[in-house]
Scaffold this motif. Sequence first.
Motif, PDB file in Angstrom:
ATOM      1  N   ARG B  98      44.307  36.445  38.379  1.00 19.81           N
ATOM      2  CA  ARG B  98      42.956  36.279  37.848  1.00 19.81           C
ATOM      3  C   ARG B  98      42.783  34.886  37.248  1.00 19.81           C
ATOM      4  NH1 ARG B  98      42.521  40.587  34.165  1.00 19.81           N
ATOM      5  NH2 ARG B  98      42.821  39.136  32.446  1.00 19.81           N
ATOM      6  N   GLN B  99      43.813  34.449  36.505  1.00 18.17           N
ATOM      7  CA  GLN B  99      43.717  33.129  35.879  1.00 18.17           C
ATOM      8  C   GLN B  99      43.753  32.013  36.929  1.00 18.17           C
ATOM      9  OE1 GLN B  99      42.643  34.700  33.144  1.00 18.17           O
ATOM     10  NE2 GLN B  99      43.270  32.800  32.134  1.00 18.17           N
ATOM     11  N   ARG B 100      44.628  32.196  37.958  1.00 19.39           N
ATOM     12  CA  ARG B 100      44.727  31.153  38.987  1.00 19.39           C
ATOM     13  C   ARG B 100      43.387  30.909  39.658  1.00 19.39           C
ATOM     14  NH1 ARG B 100      49.982  33.871  41.539  1.00 19.39           N
ATOM     15  NH2 ARG B 100      51.564  32.999  40.155  1.00 19.39           N
ATOM     16  N   ARG B 101      42.610  31.975  39.788  1.00 11.35           N
ATOM     17  CA  ARG B 101      41.327  31.839  40.479  1.00 11.35           C
ATOM     18  C   ARG B 101      40.328  31.033  39.666  1.00 11.35           C
ATOM     19  NH1 ARG B 101      40.598  37.697  43.487  1.00 11.35           N
ATOM     20  NH2 ARG B 101      42.434  37.414  44.799  1.00 11.35           N
ATOM     21  N   ARG B 102      40.623  30.812  38.395  1.00 12.64           N
ATOM     22  CA  ARG B 102      39.698  30.015  37.566  1.00 12.64           C
ATOM     23  C   ARG B 102      40.141  28.560  37.526  1.00 12.64           C
ATOM     24  NH1 ARG B 102      38.449  33.118  32.086  1.00 12.64           N
ATOM     25  NH2 ARG B 102      36.923  31.446  32.039  1.00 12.64           N
ATOM     26  N   LEU B 103      41.211  28.252  38.258  1.00 10.25           N
ATOM     27  CA  LEU B 103      41.754  26.892  38.230  1.00 10.25           C
ATOM     28  C   LEU B 103      41.523  26.208  39.569  1.00 10.25           C
ATOM     29  CD1 LEU B 103      45.247  27.816  36.727  1.00 10.25           C
ATOM     30  CD2 LEU B 103      43.126  27.323  35.500  1.00 10.25           C
ATOM     31  N   GLY B 104      41.546  24.868  39.499  1.00 13.11           N
ATOM     32  CA  GLY B 104      41.561  24.114  40.745  1.00 13.11           C
ATOM     33  C   GLY B 104      42.823  23.276  40.756  1.00 13.11           C
ATOM     34  N   PHE B 105      43.538  23.323  41.878  1.00 16.70           N
ATOM     35  CA  PHE B 105      44.808  22.596  41.934  1.00 16.70           C
ATOM     36  C   PHE B 105      44.745  21.470  42.938  1.00 16.70           C
ATOM     37  CE2 PHE B 105      47.410  25.442  39.431  1.00 16.70           C
ATOM     38  CZ  PHE B 105      48.328  24.538  38.944  1.00 16.70           C
ATOM     39  N   ILE B 106      45.162  20.291  42.503  1.00 17.09           N
ATOM     40  CA  ILE B 106      45.338  19.186  43.439  1.00 17.09           C
ATOM     41  C   ILE B 106      46.818  18.833  43.380  1.00 17.09           C
ATOM     42  CG2 ILE B 106      44.639  16.867  44.083  1.00 17.09           C
ATOM     43  CD1 ILE B 106      42.130  17.379  42.237  1.00 17.09           C
ATOM     44  N   ASN B 178      34.393  25.705  41.859  1.00 17.39           N
ATOM     45  CA  ASN B 178      33.852  25.505  40.521  1.00 17.39           C
ATOM     46  C   ASN B 178      34.822  25.926  39.423  1.00 17.39           C
ATOM     47  OD1 ASN B 178      31.730  24.359  39.299  1.00 17.39           O
ATOM     48  ND2 ASN B 178      30.229  25.814  40.133  1.00 17.39           N
ATOM     49  N   PRO B 179      36.017  25.346  39.388  1.00 19.10           N
ATOM     50  CA  PRO B 179      37.041  25.830  38.461  1.00 19.10           C
ATOM     51  C   PRO B 179      36.733  25.449  37.008  1.00 19.10           C
ATOM     52  CG  PRO B 179      37.788  23.853  39.573  1.00 19.10           C
ATOM     53  CD  PRO B 179      36.469  24.209  40.201  1.00 19.10           C
ATOM     54  N   ASP B 180      37.297  26.228  36.081  1.00 20.94           N
ATOM     55  CA  ASP B 180      37.182  25.898  34.661  1.00 20.94           C
ATOM     56  C   ASP B 180      38.109  24.752  34.305  1.00 20.94           C
ATOM     57  OD1 ASP B 180      35.294  27.877  33.734  1.00 20.94           O
ATOM     58  OD2 ASP B 180      36.843  29.346  34.258  1.00 20.94           O
ATOM     59  N   ILE B 181      39.295  24.752  34.930  1.00 19.26           N
ATOM     60  CA  ILE B 181      40.254  23.686  34.660  1.00 19.26           C
ATOM     61  C   ILE B 181      40.749  23.146  35.993  1.00 19.26           C
ATOM     62  CG2 ILE B 181      42.396  23.055  33.486  1.00 19.26           C
ATOM     63  CD1 ILE B 181      42.179  25.588  31.844  1.00 19.26           C
ATOM     64  N   VAL B 182      40.891  21.829  36.083  1.00 12.95           N
ATOM     65  CA  VAL B 182      41.488  21.224  37.270  1.00 12.95           C
ATOM     66  C   VAL B 182      42.859  20.681  36.875  1.00 12.95           C
ATOM     67  CG1 VAL B 182      41.331  19.373  38.960  1.00 12.95           C
ATOM     68  CG2 VAL B 182      39.278  20.634  38.311  1.00 12.95           C
ATOM     69  N   PHE B 183      43.870  21.085  37.629  1.00 11.55           N
ATOM     70  CA  PHE B 183      45.207  20.516  37.447  1.00 11.55           C
ATOM     71  C   PHE B 183      45.459  19.572  38.610  1.00 11.55           C
ATOM     72  CE2 PHE B 183      45.447  24.459  35.106  1.00 11.55           C
ATOM     73  CZ  PHE B 183      46.081  24.068  33.949  1.00 11.55           C
ATOM     74  N   ALA B 184      45.896  18.370  38.285  1.00 10.79           N
ATOM     75  CA  ALA B 184      46.090  17.399  39.350  1.00 10.79           C
ATOM     76  C   ALA B 184      47.427  16.710  39.151  1.00 10.79           C
ATOM     77  CB  ALA B 184      44.954  16.387  39.342  1.00 10.79           C
ATOM     78  N   ASP B 185      48.232  16.723  40.220  1.00 13.89           N
ATOM     79  CA  ASP B 185      49.553  16.094  40.148  1.00 13.89           C
ATOM     80  C   ASP B 185      49.515  14.870  41.068  1.00 13.89           C
ATOM     81  OD1 ASP B 185      52.146  15.520  39.723  1.00 13.89           O
ATOM     82  OD2 ASP B 185      52.955  17.449  40.428  1.00 13.89           O
ATOM     83  N   GLU B 186      49.423  13.694  40.480  1.00  6.64           N
ATOM     84  CA  GLU B 186      49.335  12.449  41.244  1.00  6.64           C
ATOM     85  C   GLU B 186      48.231  12.495  42.298  1.00  6.64           C
ATOM     86  OE1 GLU B 186      51.158   9.852  40.552  1.00  6.64           O
ATOM     87  OE2 GLU B 186      53.076  10.528  39.728  1.00  6.64           O
ATOM     88  N   PRO B 187      47.003  12.799  41.910  1.00  7.98           N
ATOM     89  CA  PRO B 187      45.960  12.982  42.935  1.00  7.98           C
ATOM     90  C   PRO B 187      45.572  11.678  43.621  1.00  7.98           C
ATOM     91  CG  PRO B 187      44.979  13.008  40.764  1.00  7.98           C
ATOM     92  CD  PRO B 187      46.466  12.942  40.555  1.00  7.98           C
ATOM     93  N   THR B 188      45.803  10.542  42.981  1.00  8.57           N
ATOM     94  CA  THR B 188      45.323   9.283  43.536  1.00  8.57           C
ATOM     95  C   THR B 188      46.422   8.530  44.264  1.00  8.57           C
ATOM     96  OG1 THR B 188      45.785   8.133  41.467  1.00  8.57           O
ATOM     97  CG2 THR B 188      43.568   9.038  41.752  1.00  8.57           C
TER      98      THR B 188
END
Lengths: 392, 244
Positions: B98-106, B178-188
């Motif tokens: 449920r929590q993962r679905r509120r996140l956006g992962f890059i 439309n995530p609440d939180i975006v986690f990004a690991d070296e996105p650029t």
Amino acid sequence: MTAMLTRLLGRLPIGWLQLVHKKSRLAAAIAGVAFANILIFMQLGFLGALMESIMLPYRAMDADVLVSASDANTLSDGSNLPRQRMFQALAVSGVEDAIPVYFAKLDWEPAADASVSLHVFGIDPNRAPAFWATEIAEKLNRLRLPDTALLDRKTRNISPAFFDDLASGKARSFEMNNKTIDIVDTVSIGAGFEADGYLFVSDQTFLRLFPSRVSGAPNHVLVNIEPLADRDTVVAALQNALPASDTIVRAFDDAAEADRTYQTTERPVGVVFGFGVIIGVLVGIIIVYQVLSTDVADHLKEYATFKAIGYRQRYFLGIVFEEAAILAVFGFVPGILIALGLYQVVSAVTGLPLVMVAERPPAVLFGTIAMCVFSGAIATRRLAGADPADLF
Amino acid sequence: MDAIVDLGATRAHRVDPELPILVSGLNHWFGTGEARKQALFDIDLTIDRGQLVILMGPSGSGKTTLLTLIGCLRDVQAGSVSLLGQELNDASEAVLVRQRRRLGFIFQLHNLHESLTAMQNVRMGLEVHGKIASSSWRPAAEHILSLLGLEDRLDYLPANLSGGQKQRVAIARALVGNPDIVFADEPTAALDAESGRHVVEMLKLLGRERGTTTLMVTHDNRILDLADRIVQMQDGRIVEDQMT
């Protein structure tokens, strides 16, 4: 296809897209499943041919009860039976008629370069028609002349030209067991694992062909019951009337079934084919499992990404089941086509009744789907326990 | 301008019941037995809604470990991680999903599905939220892909996209839901300076307009000025935490 599956599944058909993305791998996977199918079809075909060939002589008869020597497991083994048992049987209430059947094996050389092993039935042509299937019953009157015979036209190792000559009237007399026998007509039975074919002669001819046999000691007694009599009651009455020490009385279908059970579970050839089926199924399972588990392992990273996004375990099961069903169906089609071709080839070469019975294809298809699904479910377990971060 | 925040200070603003990230006393180990090695030491970190926080530090300092722990990608071993008001330590698989679905992962590597087109990969980011009519996902996916400059690459497979294009598809997949939180690991890392900056500006804009919180691991000095806050890690500890 993609649009159709999308509508059907209510989601992107990831399994399908994965499979068609790597065409050569898909071909290899389908070939693997097809091979597993062919393997199982062939083993089932051999076992089926054995069972079918056991039933062939029984189908040539049309009796209600079979009386045999107590040590007889098949039509072709066991001791002789005192003909007295037939007279005792005729005295049992509910029995309409009974005839003796003489049986022997005969090696015959129809041509210089051919040798066939025939199973010979000696029967009274006047009384026997009621106890035999129509095709044979209609031709039994031709055996009234001495030294005449009906030959199985499906006999193995005999060329079609032989039967053409026979039909045109040329070459009808042959030497068998140092006697000259006229083949007056043919019937259709079929070769088995033991017999290359069947030969029918009158009881008198039989005793001349096999001088060591006597009319007082047939191999079996065929019994027909009165139209209104209850078969089980008559069988029980016969069992009472005849001594169990040397005689076994069985309803005809039960005797055929017992023969089949005996030959498939106790005779070496039956056990070998039974094991063949088991090994075939095991190898098939291993092939299918390899195909599915390799596929899951190759996509583990992508599944882990989906898991990280929030997809549940059952979503991946869905993908794997989708692939399993596709591979099972796509592998089944070439599998059954090739198996049918091989059935033809083996039948033609051996004369054995290798036929695709109706219940076999659905059984193999559903078995394959079940195995694919089971393998896929096991293969995705690795995904269930792992943290997504460890799988990237 | 730069205010150094006292790491141990109690936070007066623990009122938001869905505070995006609240980490306290987090420790983490890798390996077992003799090989067991501690990767994180007593991490405390609170991140407010709408912030764009950059996590920096040398490689092996525990940045990605921290990111994956907060992002429900790894089981929490010791300490507390509260994500959008939900404790993750000992959380059930259903809660994690449920929590993962509120996140956006890059992800560091784009992790696109190679059998799916750009559009289909983005669709996967939407489909996780339930069955959607095939008509409604298309405009959303098209819109986000064009925002990232991929309007003429919609039906390309990842194999036919450049590294930067793949990374942008992965970003679209993370943002489309439309995530609440975006986690990004070296996105650029795979992007040129201009598009890298463009992506981070987009994330910042999302924070301002929708209140999306972003936690980003990066080495990219070119985008530091866009961060609301920069957290420095070293050897499994937070050593510096500054507002910009």
